[in-house]
Each structure stands twice: as structure tokens, then as C-alpha cells.
Design an enzyme around this catalytic site. Sequence first.
Site, PDB file in Angstrom:
ATOM      1  N   GLU A 136      45.888  31.734  36.206  1.00 12.69           N
ATOM      2  CA  GLU A 136      44.745  32.650  36.126  1.00 12.69           C
ATOM      3  C   GLU A 136      44.849  33.708  37.222  1.00 12.69           C
ATOM      4  O   GLU A 136      45.627  33.551  38.164  1.00 12.69           O
ATOM      5  CB  GLU A 136      43.437  31.870  36.262  1.00 12.69           C
ATOM      6  CG  GLU A 136      43.302  31.196  37.607  1.00 12.69           C
ATOM      7  CD  GLU A 136      42.294  30.042  37.609  1.00 12.69           C
ATOM      8  OE1 GLU A 136      42.182  29.337  36.599  1.00 12.69           O
ATOM      9  OE2 GLU A 136      41.648  29.868  38.650  1.00 12.69           O
ATOM     10  N   LYS A 138      44.419  35.912  40.500  1.00  7.43           N
ATOM     11  CA  LYS A 138      43.958  35.661  41.863  1.00  7.43           C
ATOM     12  C   LYS A 138      43.079  36.857  42.223  1.00  7.43           C
ATOM     13  O   LYS A 138      43.563  37.948  42.535  1.00  7.43           O
ATOM     14  CB  LYS A 138      45.145  35.554  42.820  1.00  7.43           C
ATOM     15  CG  LYS A 138      44.740  35.214  44.247  1.00  7.43           C
ATOM     16  CD  LYS A 138      45.958  34.834  45.074  1.00  7.43           C
ATOM     17  CE  LYS A 138      45.571  34.288  46.431  1.00  7.43           C
ATOM     18  NZ  LYS A 138      44.805  35.220  47.252  1.00  7.43           N
ATOM     19  N   ASP A 140      40.871  39.448  43.960  1.00 11.21           N
ATOM     20  CA  ASP A 140      40.957  39.940  45.328  1.00 11.21           C
ATOM     21  C   ASP A 140      39.583  40.406  45.791  1.00 11.21           C
ATOM     22  O   ASP A 140      39.269  41.590  45.793  1.00 11.21           O
ATOM     23  CB  ASP A 140      41.972  41.084  45.386  1.00 11.21           C
ATOM     24  CG  ASP A 140      42.411  41.358  46.813  1.00 11.21           C
ATOM     25  OD1 ASP A 140      42.049  40.571  47.706  1.00 11.21           O
ATOM     26  OD2 ASP A 140      43.108  42.358  47.031  1.00 11.21           O
ATOM     27  N   TYR A 249      35.901  29.959  39.471  1.00 11.66           N
ATOM     28  CA  TYR A 249      37.148  29.405  38.923  1.00 11.66           C
ATOM     29  C   TYR A 249      37.440  27.975  39.355  1.00 11.66           C
ATOM     30  O   TYR A 249      38.509  27.448  39.072  1.00 11.66           O
ATOM     31  CB  TYR A 249      38.331  30.293  39.317  1.00 11.66           C
ATOM     32  CG  TYR A 249      38.335  30.686  40.779  1.00 11.66           C
ATOM     33  CD1 TYR A 249      38.580  29.736  41.771  1.00 11.66           C
ATOM     34  CD2 TYR A 249      38.073  31.991  41.164  1.00 11.66           C
ATOM     35  CE1 TYR A 249      38.561  30.086  43.104  1.00 11.66           C
ATOM     36  CE2 TYR A 249      38.055  32.349  42.500  1.00 11.66           C
ATOM     37  CZ  TYR A 249      38.293  31.385  43.465  1.00 11.66           C
ATOM     38  OH  TYR A 249      38.276  31.727  44.775  1.00 11.66           O
ATOM     39  N   LYS A 342      52.036  35.840  44.694  1.00 12.85           N
ATOM     40  CA  LYS A 342      51.523  37.102  45.231  1.00 12.85           C
ATOM     41  C   LYS A 342      52.284  38.287  44.649  1.00 12.85           C
ATOM     42  O   LYS A 342      53.512  38.294  44.626  1.00 12.85           O
ATOM     43  CB  LYS A 342      51.677  37.118  46.756  1.00 12.85           C
ATOM     44  CG  LYS A 342      50.883  36.035  47.465  1.00 12.85           C
ATOM     45  CD  LYS A 342      49.461  36.462  47.689  1.00 12.85           C
ATOM     46  CE  LYS A 342      49.246  36.769  49.142  1.00 12.85           C
ATOM     47  NZ  LYS A 342      47.820  36.952  49.444  1.00 12.85           N
ATOM     48  N   CYS A 436      38.856  79.204  58.271  1.00  9.19           N
ATOM     49  CA  CYS A 436      39.367  78.793  56.961  1.00  9.19           C
ATOM     50  C   CYS A 436      40.863  79.084  56.873  1.00  9.19           C
ATOM     51  O   CYS A 436      41.292  80.209  57.144  1.00  9.19           O
ATOM     52  CB  CYS A 436      38.634  79.544  55.854  1.00  9.19           C
ATOM     53  SG  CYS A 436      39.331  79.235  54.226  1.00  9.19           S
ATOM     54  N   CYS A 439      41.094  82.024  53.895  1.00  5.46           N
ATOM     55  CA  CYS A 439      40.520  83.370  54.020  1.00  5.46           C
ATOM     56  C   CYS A 439      40.175  83.747  55.456  1.00  5.46           C
ATOM     57  O   CYS A 439      39.681  84.839  55.715  1.00  5.46           O
ATOM     58  CB  CYS A 439      39.301  83.516  53.126  1.00  5.46           C
ATOM     59  SG  CYS A 439      37.873  82.614  53.741  1.00  5.46           S
ATOM     60  N   CYS A 454      33.960  76.448  54.569  1.00  8.79           N
ATOM     61  CA  CYS A 454      34.207  77.882  54.600  1.00  8.79           C
ATOM     62  C   CYS A 454      33.018  78.513  53.879  1.00  8.79           C
ATOM     63  O   CYS A 454      32.779  78.227  52.712  1.00  8.79           O
ATOM     64  CB  CYS A 454      35.514  78.208  53.866  1.00  8.79           C
ATOM     65  SG  CYS A 454      35.660  79.951  53.453  1.00  8.79           S
ATOM     66  N   CYS A 459      36.158  83.255  48.893  1.00 11.40           N
ATOM     67  CA  CYS A 459      37.387  82.672  49.424  1.00 11.40           C
ATOM     68  C   CYS A 459      38.296  82.292  48.249  1.00 11.40           C
ATOM     69  O   CYS A 459      37.869  81.620  47.314  1.00 11.40           O
ATOM     70  CB  CYS A 459      37.022  81.429  50.231  1.00 11.40           C
ATOM     71  SG  CYS A 459      38.426  80.443  50.730  1.00 11.40           S
TER      72      CYS A 459
HETATM   73  P1  AMP Z   1      44.684  33.068  50.548  1.00 14.35           P
HETATM   74  O1  AMP Z   1      43.412  33.612  51.136  1.00 14.35           O
HETATM   75  O2  AMP Z   1      45.741  34.093  50.352  1.00 14.35           O
HETATM   76  O3  AMP Z   1      45.144  31.800  51.197  1.00 14.35           O
HETATM   77  O4  AMP Z   1      44.320  32.653  49.065  1.00 14.35           O
HETATM   78  C1  AMP Z   1      43.372  31.662  48.812  1.00 14.35           C
HETATM   79  C2  AMP Z   1      42.156  32.321  48.305  1.00 14.35           C
HETATM   80  O5  AMP Z   1      42.381  32.932  47.057  1.00 14.35           O
HETATM   81  C3  AMP Z   1      41.077  31.342  48.007  1.00 14.35           C
HETATM   82  O6  AMP Z   1      40.336  31.018  49.155  1.00 14.35           O
HETATM   83  C4  AMP Z   1      40.236  32.094  47.032  1.00 14.35           C
HETATM   84  O7  AMP Z   1      39.229  32.796  47.714  1.00 14.35           O
HETATM   85  C5  AMP Z   1      41.138  33.138  46.439  1.00 14.35           C
HETATM   86  N1  AMP Z   1      41.258  33.064  44.985  1.00 14.35           N
HETATM   87  C6  AMP Z   1      41.137  34.130  44.158  1.00 14.35           C
HETATM   88  N2  AMP Z   1      41.286  33.779  42.883  1.00 14.35           N
HETATM   89  C7  AMP Z   1      41.485  32.455  42.857  1.00 14.35           C
HETATM   90  C8  AMP Z   1      41.688  31.520  41.811  1.00 14.35           C
HETATM   91  N3  AMP Z   1      41.729  31.898  40.530  1.00 14.35           N
HETATM   92  N4  AMP Z   1      41.846  30.228  42.152  1.00 14.35           N
HETATM   93  C9  AMP Z   1      41.825  29.850  43.452  1.00 14.35           C
HETATM   94  N5  AMP Z   1      41.636  30.687  44.477  1.00 14.35           N
HETATM   95  C10 AMP Z   1      41.472  31.980  44.203  1.00 14.35           C
HETATM   96 ZN    ZN Z   2      37.891  80.397  52.969  1.00 12.60          ZN
END
Ligand code: AMP
Ligand code: ZN
Length: 707
Positions: A136, A138, A140, A249, A342, A436, A439, A454, A459
Site C-alpha cells: 500500500e 506510504k 507522506d 492503515y 522508499k 525595476c 523599466c 514596480c 513597464c
Molecule cells: P519512517 O518514518 O520512514 O520510519 O516510516 C514509518 C512511518 O511511515 C510510520 O510511522 C507511518 O507514519 C508512515 N506510514 C505512511 N504510510 C504507511 C503505511 N501504509 N503503513 C505503515 N506506515 C505508514
Molecule cells: Zn518596471
Amino acid sequence: MMSNNEKTRFYQDKSRELAGHLDDQSFLSENIDLLREVIRFHENRYYVMNDPLVSDVEFDLLYKALEKTEATNPSLVVPDSPTQRVGPGITKQFKTVQHLVPMLSLENSYDAADLLEWDRKARELSGLEKLSYCVEPKFDGASISLVYENDLFTRGATRGDGVEGEDITLNLKQIKSIPLSATFSRYGIQQAEIRGEVLMNKNSFLKFNEQLLEQNLPPLANPRNAASGSLRLKDARLVGKRNLEAFIYHIAYLNFTPDHEEIPSHAKSLEMLWDLGFRSPVHEKKVFLGIQGVIDFCKEFEEKRDELPYEIDGLVIKVNELSLQEKLGMTTHHPRWAIAFKFKARQSTSKLLQVEYQVGRTGSVTPVAKIQPVPIGGVTVASISLHNQDFIREKDIRMGDTLLVERAGDVIPYIVKSFPELRDGSEVEIQFPSHCPVCKTALVKTEDEAVWRCPNERCDAQVVERMIHFTSKDAMDIRGLGDAIIRKFHEMGWLKDIPSIYQLPLDELRKMEGFGAKSVTNISEAIEKSKTQPLFRLINALGIRFVGETTAKTLAQSVSHLLDLATMDKEALQQIEDVGVKVAESIHQYFSNPANIEMLKRLEAAGLQLKSIKQASVDGSLKGKSFLFTGTLYKMKRAEAEALVESNGGKILSGVSSKLDYLIVGEDAGSKLEKAKKIASIQILDEDGFIKLIQKPTDTQQSAQHL
Ligand code: AMP
Ligand code: ZN
């Protein structure tokens, strides 16, 4: 138990029934539980499933009815009522709380070899030939942990150090994809601790950064920072305005009653979470038997990373069977049953070579860093906005500095920081220009702004930028007149200002090298077509400060002719919906400038539409009819089709409901079509059918023909 379709029909029927009693307080107070359930259902459709069943307006009416009923009968309020998201005032300090189960981090992998090795160990420890893996995204964002007790959301916390986090329950209640209650009891669960990630999607992030810049605040590097910063806001009500989303998740802890049913796999637990109303990655996840499929999938997915509406920094691979997860256990840092794959880093270091200053259409002078080109996430980055003088000061950036650069998704590149510790003494402070660069007019800056401007409206830089904005896609959409061509024609003296676009010497253009007959015809046709653009597009195209597409639409609807705006004072302008002091001031300033009025008159003389279609729409042929589009149209763009509907007096709805009259179906139509088929009153048309409908003469025209 009801099937999904039955459930949908049930709630739709009930929505209609309730909608028929919105003013009937005694009916509503007697049926208040149902009203709440219906609202929760629609919240789930909208925020979790991303597939609303009613329009925003219909939803708001139900919600307001609930608020009113609860206000008149305070004893009927329950803690998980949809109205109870709105927290009280300000949190002074977040309490520290202990997670029921520690939040571990994940081991990382970067390539096939890492995954093969991890798979080898997992097979060895489990004693199995082949393992089943659930993969699934990850996400961010900022990780969160939620506790539900007796079906109620009781506590939400940040990750913190993994053992203890900060109690941000009030803030998390503002996120609509987190249900205030979930019937865990159906599964024999009394207490649950579940994990997920709070995100700000890319679109919301871009808008959020724009707002920050407008308020003279430094923009943020990436949506992750925006999400985690938002979660720590002291005023919970502000959190609600940030458009945050939550993916859940993982189930970390469950306290079962003795007669519970066992959950066999991770994939099943995602389904259960979804079923309970959480936005779990059920649709995003994929299960593989053996590691090879996982490896291929990881490679494929990385390519598609930018297509997602939110940021992910990799994939997470989890041993699917929960009993095996238990058997594999964990090290002190991370579980052995999961690993993160990653994606390529989107940060890199580079050197600041030079700063250039760009003059925008409103005269704003933006410093742009020219850096030693570096590849980041598949794109070479050579130039990055430094936003304004304050940004340079706050980040302590000097010429020659080494910089940390980030490019998050299709988000514009960003300078995260400089490295003062790497300076060798040759670095010099960046001198912001006093005049500027185009101009040479002395720059000005008001106290409440961070940008230098400006002030010379003639201009050259501003003139060109205004024309570029005027012809752009969301404005007058004059295709064929791109940035480069506008600059060139400007240099040649052909394009002096916006009206001169309508006086381009086409005959001479035809003689120019690089312009075939076909391309000149295209340009000429695009220019002609722009004359028929509706007024709101023209207003947007003018580039009045603080007047974007939305404001342009309200302005267009509140006047019958564009120049009416010139007769209104600031107070009158503020009467218009959504027009605040700042916007009114800016509109007033624009229309008080005789040069602008003169320009608008020239545009009208050239044949542009300065009259509002408001009048026309009153008796348009689609008056009172509502429309929704789904799938790809071929003969026109979706936005054009919608504009056609509106200019003919019709209305665009946001979702399929009984209020919808027509669903227009293009290629690859989605779930809307399925839904519409179930409602007999909706007429379903293809694109040609729609065009015929639009072209059908109105009743009055018809009778005129008969005369
Ligand atoms: P890291 O911070 O790089 O060690 O990655 C771990 C973190 O990834 C976890 O603490 C989660 O917050 C995050 N994470 C995001 N998506 C997922 C997912 N699908 N399953 C588990 N962890 C996840
Ligand atoms: Zn200008």
C-alpha cells in the site's frame, strides 16, 4: 445486514424524507438520530469515498437543520453528533499521552536487492516457501494514533517519540474523514487503537501556500510540513479550514469480547476499517503471493507517483497474514513483518549562482535563484523562486551558498535551507534592487506587504505579463498565442497592450518565417473565438489583484455590464458576495484608473463581450434544469460545456441526486452513470445529445418561427 446498494437507497430515501421536513422541528427532534445518521452517511460518501450522493447545498440544509434542532433541544445532543466536531476555543498546551501500543518506525528498502533479502529472512523465520504480501502507499504526512472506546472516538495523538505523543483529539475531530464514532462493537470490539496518516493534498497545499504568501508569511516546503504544522494549531477551528485528510492503515490494538471473530489478514483489516467508515487504503492496496510481484509493482508505482492527488514517499509492504506477523515479531526499532520501499529522494544540494528578478503582471518583483542544475525526482531543477526579501532573510541565503533543494511531486521546487557551516568566506549578501530591472522605475513597498513593486503600469514586463495572463487557458484561452510568441510580438511592436491582440497584422504575420498559413489561421480563429467568452472570463483575464476566477464569477453575476463596476464605490462593492475590504479596494482602484476604462472601451469596440450573460440566462433554453457531466467529452472541454449550460440558464450540480435533470456522459464514464441509471427522473445523454439539446430553439423562438 443491508447490502451496499440497499444502504445507499435507504439513506437516499431518508435524505429526501428529511429534506421534506426541514422546517418541521417536532418531526426533526423525533427523528434526530436518523438525521444524524444520514448526515454521517453523506460525510462518509464525501470525505472518505470521495463520491458524494447529494449536492453541497442539500447537505448544508440537512446539517443546518440538525444544528437548529440541537440548539432548541440541548438535551438531545450526543458526543458523536456531526455538529460536535467544532471544538471550543484555544488549547494552551497539548497533554502528553502514552500510546496503548508503541508506534514503531519501518525498515527501509531502496531496490530489488533489499526486498529480496527482506523476503528471504521473512521466509526463513516463518518456515514458509512463499509469503503473501499486502502493498500500500506510504503516505507522506503526519502520523496519528486514534483510540475508540465503546464505539466513540475518545483520543487522538501525534506519534511523538513513538511511546508518548501529544493529545490532539480536538484538532483531529476537525478532520471529516475521521468518524466521531464507529461501530466497532459490531465486531465484538470494545477498545481499539488504530494508526494512520494525516495529509494535505497537493491541490490544497498549493492554495495554502498562495494564502501564506498573500499574508506575507513564508510558504512551506511540502504538504507534510503543512499537515504536521496544522495538527499542532492551538485553535482547533483553524484546523477545520485546512482541508486535511486522514488515511487509516493499521490496527495496533484491539480489545475483543470473548465471542469475537478473528481478523485473518492485513487486507481484511483494511476492509474492516473501511466498513467502519475510515478511509483505509482498500482500493489502493494490492496483495501478491511472493516477492517478485511486489518488486514489479514497486517499480510501476513509482512512475505513477505524480498522478496521485497527494504525496507518497514510497510503498509499505506488509506480510498479509496476521498470525504470521505475530510470529515474525519485531526488533527494538521496527516490525520484521513490514518494510518501506522508499522512492527516489526529492531533495538535493546545489549552489546558488545568481539571483534574477522577475517582474509580474501586478509589478511585484520576485527574486529567482539560479542554481547549479541538479536532477531531483526525474526533473532538472535550475531555477527556484525565492519569493521575497523576507524569505531570503529568514532562510539566511547568500550568493554562493550551498542550498538544500526539495521538489515535492508536481509541487514547485523549494529552498529548504542554506548551509552557513559550509561557507568559505566568499559568499556575499544578496542586494535587493532599488529599481525595476526592466523599466528602471524606483520600486515601492507598502508596510503591510512583503513584496517590492514596480509602480509603472506601462513597464514592459508588466505589459507582457498581463497579456500572457489575458490569453491563458483559464482566462480568454487564446491558443496559439503562447508566452514566447507574445514576447516576440511585443518586441516587434505588434503587441503593445491587451487591445492590440485584436489588431494583430495577420497579413504581415503570414509573411513571417515560421508562421505557416495554418498556424496564422489558428491564431486568428482563437482570437475571434475569445470575443465570445463569457464576461467572468474577461474579468479574470484582466488580472485585477485579488480577483481570481471565483470572484470574477460573482462579479459577472452582479452587474449587467462590466463598466457598472466603475460606477460603484467601495461600500457598494463590498455588498457583493465574498468581496471583502481588500478585494473591494483593488477593484475600485482598477476601475478608477482612466487608462483601464479606456482599454475596456477599446475591447468592447473590438467586439468583446462586456455585457453580463446574467440577463440572457434568465430566459435561456435550459432555465431551471440541472446538469452534471461525467467522463471525457470530445467535441468540447468540460469547462466549456459547463459554461454553455450556465449561459443558457441551466445549473451545474456536484453529484448525482434526485435533483439532477440531465447527466451528460462522455467516454469512460464512472460511478455517476451507474448511480444515475437508478434514478428514473434523470435523463442520460451523450455528448451529441447534449449539443442537440443546447441547439434546440427555446419555446419563444419556436413560436416566433411559427408566426
Ligand atoms: P519512517 O518514518 O520512514 O520510519 O516510516 C514509518 C512511518 O511511515 C510510520 O510511522 C507511518 O507514519 C508512515 N506510514 C505512511 N504510510 C504507511 C503505511 N501504509 N503503513 C505503515 N506506515 C505508514
Ligand atoms: Zn518596471
